[in-house]
Each structure stands twice: as structure tokens, then as C-alpha cells.
Design a protein around this motif. Structure first.
Motif, PDB file in Angstrom:
ATOM      1  N   PRO A 424       0.817  -1.231   0.000  1.00 59.31           N
ATOM      2  CA  PRO A 424       0.000   0.000   0.000  1.00 59.31           C
ATOM      3  C   PRO A 424       0.838   1.262   0.000  1.00 59.31           C
ATOM      4  O   PRO A 424       0.459   2.260  -0.637  1.00 59.31           O
ATOM      5  CB  PRO A 424      -0.826  -0.130   1.287  1.00 59.31           C
ATOM      6  CG  PRO A 424      -0.815  -1.583   1.616  1.00 59.31           C
ATOM      7  CD  PRO A 424       0.511  -2.090   1.156  1.00 59.31           C
ATOM      8  N   ALA A 425       1.975   1.236   0.691  1.00 57.79           N
ATOM      9  CA  ALA A 425       2.836   2.417   0.739  1.00 57.79           C
ATOM     10  C   ALA A 425       3.386   2.747  -0.640  1.00 57.79           C
ATOM     11  O   ALA A 425       3.467   3.922  -1.032  1.00 57.79           O
ATOM     12  CB  ALA A 425       3.986   2.181   1.724  1.00 57.79           C
ATOM     13  N   ARG A 426       3.758   1.740  -1.390  1.00 56.66           N
ATOM     14  CA  ARG A 426       4.327   1.959  -2.719  1.00 56.66           C
ATOM     15  C   ARG A 426       3.279   2.534  -3.678  1.00 56.66           C
ATOM     16  O   ARG A 426       3.569   3.450  -4.463  1.00 56.66           O
ATOM     17  CB  ARG A 426       4.896   0.655  -3.254  1.00 56.66           C
ATOM     18  CG  ARG A 426       6.119   0.169  -2.475  1.00 56.66           C
ATOM     19  CD  ARG A 426       6.457  -1.281  -2.804  1.00 56.66           C
ATOM     20  NE  ARG A 426       7.499  -1.800  -1.943  1.00 56.66           N
ATOM     21  CZ  ARG A 426       8.787  -1.873  -2.244  1.00 56.66           C
ATOM     22  NH1 ARG A 426       9.191  -1.438  -3.421  1.00 56.66           N
ATOM     23  NH2 ARG A 426       9.661  -2.363  -1.400  1.00 56.66           N
ATOM     24  N   HIS A 427       2.084   1.994  -3.634  1.00 56.85           N
ATOM     25  CA  HIS A 427       1.023   2.522  -4.498  1.00 56.85           C
ATOM     26  C   HIS A 427       0.644   3.944  -4.086  1.00 56.85           C
ATOM     27  O   HIS A 427       0.413   4.805  -4.938  1.00 56.85           O
ATOM     28  CB  HIS A 427      -0.201   1.609  -4.446  1.00 56.85           C
ATOM     29  CG  HIS A 427      -0.039   0.346  -5.242  1.00 56.85           C
ATOM     30  ND1 HIS A 427      -0.577   0.185  -6.503  1.00 56.85           N
ATOM     31  CD2 HIS A 427       0.623  -0.807  -4.966  1.00 56.85           C
ATOM     32  CE1 HIS A 427      -0.264  -1.015  -6.967  1.00 56.85           C
ATOM     33  NE2 HIS A 427       0.464  -1.631  -6.045  1.00 56.85           N
ATOM     34  N   ASP A 428       0.572   4.183  -2.780  1.00 46.58           N
ATOM     35  CA  ASP A 428       0.239   5.524  -2.302  1.00 46.58           C
ATOM     36  C   ASP A 428       1.281   6.531  -2.757  1.00 46.58           C
ATOM     37  O   ASP A 428       0.935   7.638  -3.213  1.00 46.58           O
ATOM     38  CB  ASP A 428       0.135   5.519  -0.773  1.00 46.58           C
ATOM     39  CG  ASP A 428      -0.201   6.881  -0.223  1.00 46.58           C
ATOM     40  OD1 ASP A 428      -1.365   7.306  -0.347  1.00 46.58           O
ATOM     41  OD2 ASP A 428       0.708   7.545   0.330  1.00 46.58           O
ATOM     42  N   LEU A 429       2.551   6.168  -2.657  1.00 49.35           N
ATOM     43  CA  LEU A 429       3.610   7.074  -3.090  1.00 49.35           C
ATOM     44  C   LEU A 429       3.503   7.363  -4.582  1.00 49.35           C
ATOM     45  O   LEU A 429       3.611   8.522  -5.008  1.00 49.35           O
ATOM     46  CB  LEU A 429       4.976   6.465  -2.768  1.00 49.35           C
ATOM     47  CG  LEU A 429       6.197   7.258  -3.252  1.00 49.35           C
ATOM     48  CD1 LEU A 429       6.195   8.668  -2.675  1.00 49.35           C
ATOM     49  CD2 LEU A 429       7.487   6.526  -2.893  1.00 49.35           C
ATOM     50  N   ALA A 430       3.277   6.329  -5.392  1.00 48.55           N
ATOM     51  CA  ALA A 430       3.153   6.546  -6.837  1.00 48.55           C
ATOM     52  C   ALA A 430       1.993   7.482  -7.159  1.00 48.55           C
ATOM     53  O   ALA A 430       2.102   8.345  -8.041  1.00 48.55           O
ATOM     54  CB  ALA A 430       2.960   5.201  -7.545  1.00 48.55           C
ATOM     55  N   ARG A 431       0.884   7.324  -6.449  1.00 46.57           N
ATOM     56  CA  ARG A 431      -0.273   8.182  -6.708  1.00 46.57           C
ATOM     57  C   ARG A 431       0.006   9.626  -6.313  1.00 46.57           C
ATOM     58  O   ARG A 431      -0.442  10.562  -6.990  1.00 46.57           O
ATOM     59  CB  ARG A 431      -1.492   7.619  -5.965  1.00 46.57           C
ATOM     60  CG  ARG A 431      -1.926   6.272  -6.545  1.00 46.57           C
ATOM     61  CD  ARG A 431      -2.985   5.562  -5.740  1.00 46.57           C
ATOM     62  NE  ARG A 431      -3.271   4.245  -6.328  1.00 46.57           N
ATOM     63  CZ  ARG A 431      -4.267   3.456  -5.985  1.00 46.57           C
ATOM     64  NH1 ARG A 431      -5.117   3.842  -5.030  1.00 46.57           N
ATOM     65  NH2 ARG A 431      -4.442   2.291  -6.583  1.00 46.57           N
ATOM     66  N   ARG A 432       0.761   9.827  -5.253  1.00 44.54           N
ATOM     67  CA  ARG A 432       1.130  11.182  -4.837  1.00 44.54           C
ATOM     68  C   ARG A 432       2.080  11.824  -5.847  1.00 44.54           C
ATOM     69  O   ARG A 432       1.923  13.006  -6.212  1.00 44.54           O
ATOM     70  CB  ARG A 432       1.762  11.149  -3.448  1.00 44.54           C
ATOM     71  CG  ARG A 432       0.780  10.829  -2.327  1.00 44.54           C
ATOM     72  CD  ARG A 432       1.489  10.583  -0.993  1.00 44.54           C
ATOM     73  NE  ARG A 432       0.534  10.275   0.055  1.00 44.54           N
ATOM     74  CZ  ARG A 432      -0.063  11.153   0.825  1.00 44.54           C
ATOM     75  NH1 ARG A 432       0.210  12.451   0.677  1.00 44.54           N
ATOM     76  NH2 ARG A 432      -0.926  10.794   1.756  1.00 44.54           N
ATOM     77  N   VAL A 433       3.070  11.062  -6.282  1.00 43.72           N
ATOM     78  CA  VAL A 433       4.036  11.604  -7.237  1.00 43.72           C
ATOM     79  C   VAL A 433       3.354  11.934  -8.557  1.00 43.72           C
ATOM     80  O   VAL A 433       3.589  13.000  -9.151  1.00 43.72           O
ATOM     81  CB  VAL A 433       5.195  10.615  -7.435  1.00 43.72           C
ATOM     82  CG1 VAL A 433       6.077  11.050  -8.608  1.00 43.72           C
ATOM     83  CG2 VAL A 433       6.028  10.507  -6.165  1.00 43.72           C
ATOM     84  N   ASP A 434       2.490  11.041  -9.040  1.00 43.93           N
ATOM     85  CA  ASP A 434       1.770  11.323 -10.280  1.00 43.93           C
ATOM     86  C   ASP A 434       0.855  12.531 -10.130  1.00 43.93           C
ATOM     87  O   ASP A 434       0.720  13.341 -11.057  1.00 43.93           O
ATOM     88  CB  ASP A 434       0.963  10.096 -10.712  1.00 43.93           C
ATOM     89  CG  ASP A 434       1.834   9.015 -11.328  1.00 43.93           C
ATOM     90  OD1 ASP A 434       2.971   9.316 -11.731  1.00 43.93           O
ATOM     91  OD2 ASP A 434       1.379   7.854 -11.401  1.00 43.93           O
ATOM     92  N   ALA A 435       0.237  12.667  -8.963  1.00 47.48           N
ATOM     93  CA  ALA A 435      -0.611  13.844  -8.722  1.00 47.48           C
ATOM     94  C   ALA A 435       0.215  15.122  -8.807  1.00 47.48           C
ATOM     95  O   ALA A 435      -0.230  16.133  -9.372  1.00 47.48           O
ATOM     96  CB  ALA A 435      -1.288  13.734  -7.361  1.00 47.48           C
ATOM     97  N   GLY A 436       1.433  15.069  -8.265  1.00 51.25           N
ATOM     98  CA  GLY A 436       2.296  16.241  -8.319  1.00 51.25           C
ATOM     99  C   GLY A 436       2.726  16.581  -9.735  1.00 51.25           C
ATOM    100  O   GLY A 436       2.737  17.758 -10.139  1.00 51.25           O
ATOM    101  N   TYR A 437       3.069  15.555 -10.512  1.00 48.45           N
ATOM    102  CA  TYR A 437       3.491  15.788 -11.894  1.00 48.45           C
ATOM    103  C   TYR A 437       2.334  16.358 -12.718  1.00 48.45           C
ATOM    104  O   TYR A 437       2.496  17.332 -13.473  1.00 48.45           O
ATOM    105  CB  TYR A 437       3.999  14.495 -12.522  1.00 48.45           C
ATOM    106  CG  TYR A 437       4.453  14.663 -13.952  1.00 48.45           C
ATOM    107  CD1 TYR A 437       5.700  15.189 -14.244  1.00 48.45           C
ATOM    108  CD2 TYR A 437       3.604  14.329 -15.011  1.00 48.45           C
ATOM    109  CE1 TYR A 437       6.111  15.365 -15.560  1.00 48.45           C
ATOM    110  CE2 TYR A 437       4.003  14.497 -16.336  1.00 48.45           C
ATOM    111  CZ  TYR A 437       5.257  15.016 -16.599  1.00 48.45           C
ATOM    112  OH  TYR A 437       5.649  15.197 -17.897  1.00 48.45           O
ATOM    113  N   LEU A 438       1.162  15.773 -12.552  1.00 43.63           N
ATOM    114  CA  LEU A 438      -0.006  16.251 -13.290  1.00 43.63           C
ATOM    115  C   LEU A 438      -0.414  17.649 -12.848  1.00 43.63           C
ATOM    116  O   LEU A 438      -0.863  18.470 -13.672  1.00 43.63           O
ATOM    117  CB  LEU A 438      -1.163  15.271 -13.106  1.00 43.63           C
ATOM    118  CG  LEU A 438      -0.980  13.921 -13.833  1.00 43.63           C
ATOM    119  CD1 LEU A 438      -1.908  12.866 -13.231  1.00 43.63           C
ATOM    120  CD2 LEU A 438      -1.250  14.088 -15.326  1.00 43.63           C
TER     121      LEU A 438
END
Length: 483
Positions: A424-438
Motif C-alpha cells: 500500500p505504501a508503494r502505491h500511495d507514493l506513486a499516486r502522490r508523485v503522479d498527482a504532483g506531476y499532473l
């Protein structure tokens, strides 16, 4: 006593304007189900559904990200409870192992390991005590109490983590017994195998002939010659597909995938059976078998995953004493353009073929991988993998590949870990990073916010769903009736 708290805006952009947009994008993805299509959690964990043994053997001993950092600072693997190949003496007291880990907590500052471990402690274990030399015993006891709860068994955590589908990675010689048990228990469509033939396609690997005999026994196909060997591999792929497999997994040193003439492949195979294979012949045969695996994927619909560029077991003394996967696998430069040209010329436009490429060589992202994915219909870029599945590594991935490959020539986020609690931590981090890029694209007026939200949802959920969707010639996996 150190208190551990997670900031709600962790890993989001620092600027106020961009952070506000990123928050809204992240909120659209944070509760989506997890698709874990490149996983390495042992199927036995779910089949047996036993309680996790203790904090040290859950979070420290099996995690080579953690142990390699401690070893780099002079802590021997034996003192961390990592078992020796010869059964020799290692630390057996899990509390003492945990104390050593907590005493060195400062070493993980700025690393993704710290991000994942903090998430596990706070969000999953529901504990707010920070690791440290003064808190080690208290934290150990609190985690022990949590592990004793029936709701903290592996199958229950599939629901807690909102995992819709998780793959395990299984050798071609696996009996798939654990998956059969999961199928019988109604979990066959949720926990699926992945076909990993590396130990059979690398003919100079230790124990190769023994594994070929296992292949013959499991497949019922005579492997005395090369043609029988290939037929036996096809039979095993069929067994994996029938057990619900979506993909194959290939961890070769290079991405070289070119066919050998039949006579040459037969010669190398025969020499390998005699124990008389040169390194050059073994490498050529491995590349030939990657090509053959692509051909088989066109026939059976299993998605092909290749992740080259890692020199395994860099320290032979560590390998002899402790075996593989002990933190001494070191990246090397990877080349894809010429290496994959024969395979892509043969199958790159075949609508039946899907190839997901991973790398730990960032220099290949914009130079080779994004252009390949931006041209060949079969190619998807896998998520940042291994040393790159970190906040800055994920950001760099988006920056380096998006302009050439776009978002939709990637597989979305698929985690790569044996550490179940870190998923869950890995998926959460990816979603945060993608949110920042977008969010940056939105603030720069390069993308509308509704498009950014839709893209974030695609990256988190729809793209991995599509990238690993089964199609195979009308075949419905036997486990699909459990969905």
C-alpha cells in the motif's frame, strides 16, 4: 519517546498553488483498488494464511533494501538473522535483530525504505512510535500485539489493503500447489501466478540439468532434446495460464532477444546437457529463448515482462554464504534499441503480443525506452523498478518518458516487492508523485484539471488493468469463475 506522524501532504509538490491542485488529483485516486501485477510475495503466504512470525522477520530480515543499508554501515548479515546456506550460526533472537535495526534508524533518512516503513508502522500497524534505540522494545511489543490479531492475517489484509489482484512470481518448475489451494478457497482470481523461466533458459546456471528433469516430470514431455525442451516450456505456460496467470517475467542480464538457427539452438542445448557450454553460447541461448518466449506469448496471450540490467550476486562470498537476493545485485548499463530489434521486427505489430519493459538504468528512459514505446504498439513501459521506485525516481520517470511516449504507453503503476506490508505504501507514493506531476501540467496550463484527474485514475488503475488483461484465443482462466 519519538512520536511518528505522517504529514497528509507528504511527497506532494512544495509550492502552494501546485500543492493545492495535487491534493485534489490525489484525492481522486487514493481509495482506488490496488493492482499488483509485478509482485514477488510468496504464494504460500496466502495459501497458508498464518500469522506473521515477529516484527524482525516481517520488516527486517527478508527485506534486502533494509539489510543492505545496514550491511553498508558494517552490520553483518548474520547479525541480522539472515540464514546461511550451510545452516551456520546467525542471530536467532528476533528482538535483538529488531534492536539493531532501530539503533540504526537514522541511516534510512531520505530513502524510500524509510517512507515505506513509516507508512507501514502508522497506516497499517496503527502505531505512532518512531523507531530508535530507546523505543525498540516498546515498538516491538506493540507490533507483536498487532500481529497476534486474527484480522492481521495475510488473506484479511488483502481486503484491508484493497488489493483487487496480486501476482506472485513462480519458477517454471513450480507445482502451483499453493495456487491450487487458493483456487479451491475461492481466491484463485485474486492471487495469480506469473511464469518465470529464467532458471531454465540460462543453461549455465547452477542446477540447470536438475531443473530440466523437473520440467520433464511436471510437463510430461521428454526434454532429452531441444524440441522437447521447448514443448515442455509451452506445456508449463499452459498450466500457468489455466491457473490464472496473466504474464511471464524475465530477469536477464541484457535485453538481447534474437533467434538462433534451429541447428545452433539444438547444439547449445545438447552441449548444456553434457555440462559443456561456453559463456558466449549460454548468453546467445538466453537471448534466443527470450525470442521464443515472445513467440509463445503471441500464442497463449501471456504478457511478457523483461527487466534486464542487473548483475546478480556481485559479491561471490556473500552469495556462497547467504544465497541470492541479499542486497548485492547491482545495476549495469542497459541497451534496448538494438537488443530488442529482432523481437520487435518479428512481433512488434502483432495485436496478440504485449511487452512490458522495466529498467534500473535511467539513461535508457528518454534515449531508448520512450521512443520504442512511442512507436511499437506492443510495448508498454513498466513502472520505475527496484532502485528507482522512490519519490524522485518516479518523478524523473514521468519527466523523461511522457513527452515521447505519453501516459498511455505505460503500464501504470505496478509494484515490485516481496515485502507484503509495503505494497500500500508503494502505491500511495506513486499516486502522490503522479498527482504532483499532473498538477504541474495543470498550473502551467498544459492540461485541464479534469483531464489530469482522469489521467491519474488511469495511471493508478485502468492502465495496469488494460496492460495485463487476458485475451488468449478465447481462453478464460480456470480461476476466473471465482471473480
Amino acid at each position: 519517546m519519538g512520536q511518528l506522524r505522517l504529514h497528509p501532504d507528504r511527497a506532494l509538490p512544495a509550492g502552494d498553488d501546485m500543492r493545492a491542485v495535487a491534493r485534489r488529483i490525489y484525492q481522486a485516486t487514493r481509495e482506488l483498488p490496488l493492482l499488483c501485477m509485478h509482485g514477488h510475495v510468496d504464494a504460500a503466504v496466502f495459501a497458508r494464511d498464518q500469522r506473521f512470525s515477529d516484527p524482525a522477520h516481517l520488516l527486517v530480515v527478508p527485506d534486502h533494501y533494509v539489510t543492505r543499508m545496514l550491511v553498508s554501515q558494517g552490520v553483518p548479515l548474520a547479525d541480522l538473522g539472515v540464514p546461511r546456506v550451510d545452516g551456520g550460526t546467525v542471530e536467532t533472537d528476533p528482538r535483538e535483530i529488531w534492536r539493531r535495526f532501530c539503533a540504526n534508524w537514522h541511516l534510512f533518512r531520505g530513502t524510500p525504505s524509510r517512507y515505506w516503513l513509516e507508512h507501514e508502522i502508522v497506516e497499517i500497524l496503527k502505531i505512532d512510535v518512531a523507531p530508535g534505540p530507546d523505543t525498540a522494545d516498546l515498538l516491538y511489543d506493540l507490533i507483536e500485539a498487532r500481529l497476534a490479531e486474527p484480522a492481521f492475517r495475510p488473506r484479511a489484509l488483502l481486503d484491508v489493503f484493497n488489493i483487487e489482484l496480486i501476482s506472485t512470481t513462480d519458477p517454471a518448475t513450480s507445482t502451483l500447489t499453493d495456487h491450487a489451494r487458493l483456487h479451491a478457497d475461492g481466491l484463485g482470481a485474486r492471487v495469480v501466478p506469473t511464469f518465470r523461466p529464467d532458471a531454465l533458459t540460462h543453461v549455465n546456471s547452477a542446477g540447470w540439468l536438475r531443473r530440466v528433469r523437473q520440467l520433464q516430470e511436471l510437463s510430461g514431455v521428454d526434454t532429452a532434446d531441444y524440441r522437447g525442451f521447448v514443448a515442455a516450456l509451452r506445456r508449463r505456460r499452459e498450466a500457468f495460464a489455466d491457473a490464472g496467470a496473466r504474464a511471464t517475467d524475465h530477469g536477464h542480464l541484457t535485453a538481447t532477444a534474437g533467434p538462433l538457427p534451429d541447428g545452433e539452438a539444438e547444439r547449445v542445448y545438447a552441449a548444456a546437457r553434457r555440462g559443456d557450454t561456453s559463456d558466449a553460447d549460454a548468453a546467445a541461448f538466453a537471448g534466443h529463448m527470450l525470442f521464443e518466449m515472445a513467440r509463445m506469448s503471441c500464442d497463449d496471450g501471456l504478457v511478457m515482462q523483461i527487466h534486464p540490467g542487473v548483475l546478480r550476486d556481485h559479491d561471490p562470498a556473500i552469495h556462497r554464504a547467504f544465497g541470492s537476493d541479499r542486497g548485492f545485485d547491482i545495476p549495469v548499463a542497459a541497451e534496448f534499441t538494438r537488443a530488442l530489434r529482432p523481437l520487435l521486427n518479428a512481433f512488434g505489430h502483432d495485436p496478440r503480443f504485449r511487452l512490458v519493459l522495466f529498467t534500473v538504468d535511467e539513461t535508457a528512459y528518454s534515449r531508448e525506452l520512450a521512443p520504442l514505446a512511442g512507436a511499437y504498439p506492443c510495448v508498454r513501459l513498466g513502472a520505475p523498478w527496484w532502485f528507482l521506485d522512490s519519490p524522485d525516481g518516479m518523478r524523473r520517470f514521468r519527466e523523461l518518458v511522457t513527452e515521447t511516449a505519453g501516459f498511455y504507453n505505460t503500464s501504470g503503476f505496478v509494484d515490485d516487492t516481496r515485502a507484503f506490508l509495503s505494497i500500500p505504501a508503494r502505491h500511495d507514493l506513486a499516486r502522490r508523485v503522479d498527482a504532483g506531476y499532473l498538477a504541474r501540467l495543470v498550473v502551467e496550463h498544459r492540461l485541464a484539471e479534469d483531464e489530469a484527474v482522469e489521467t491519474a485514475i488511469d495511471l493508478a488503475y485502468r492502465l495496469p488493468q488494460r496492460a495485463y488483461a487476458p485475451w488468449a484465443a478465447g481462453r478464460t482462466p480456470a480461476s476466473a469463475t471465482n471473480r
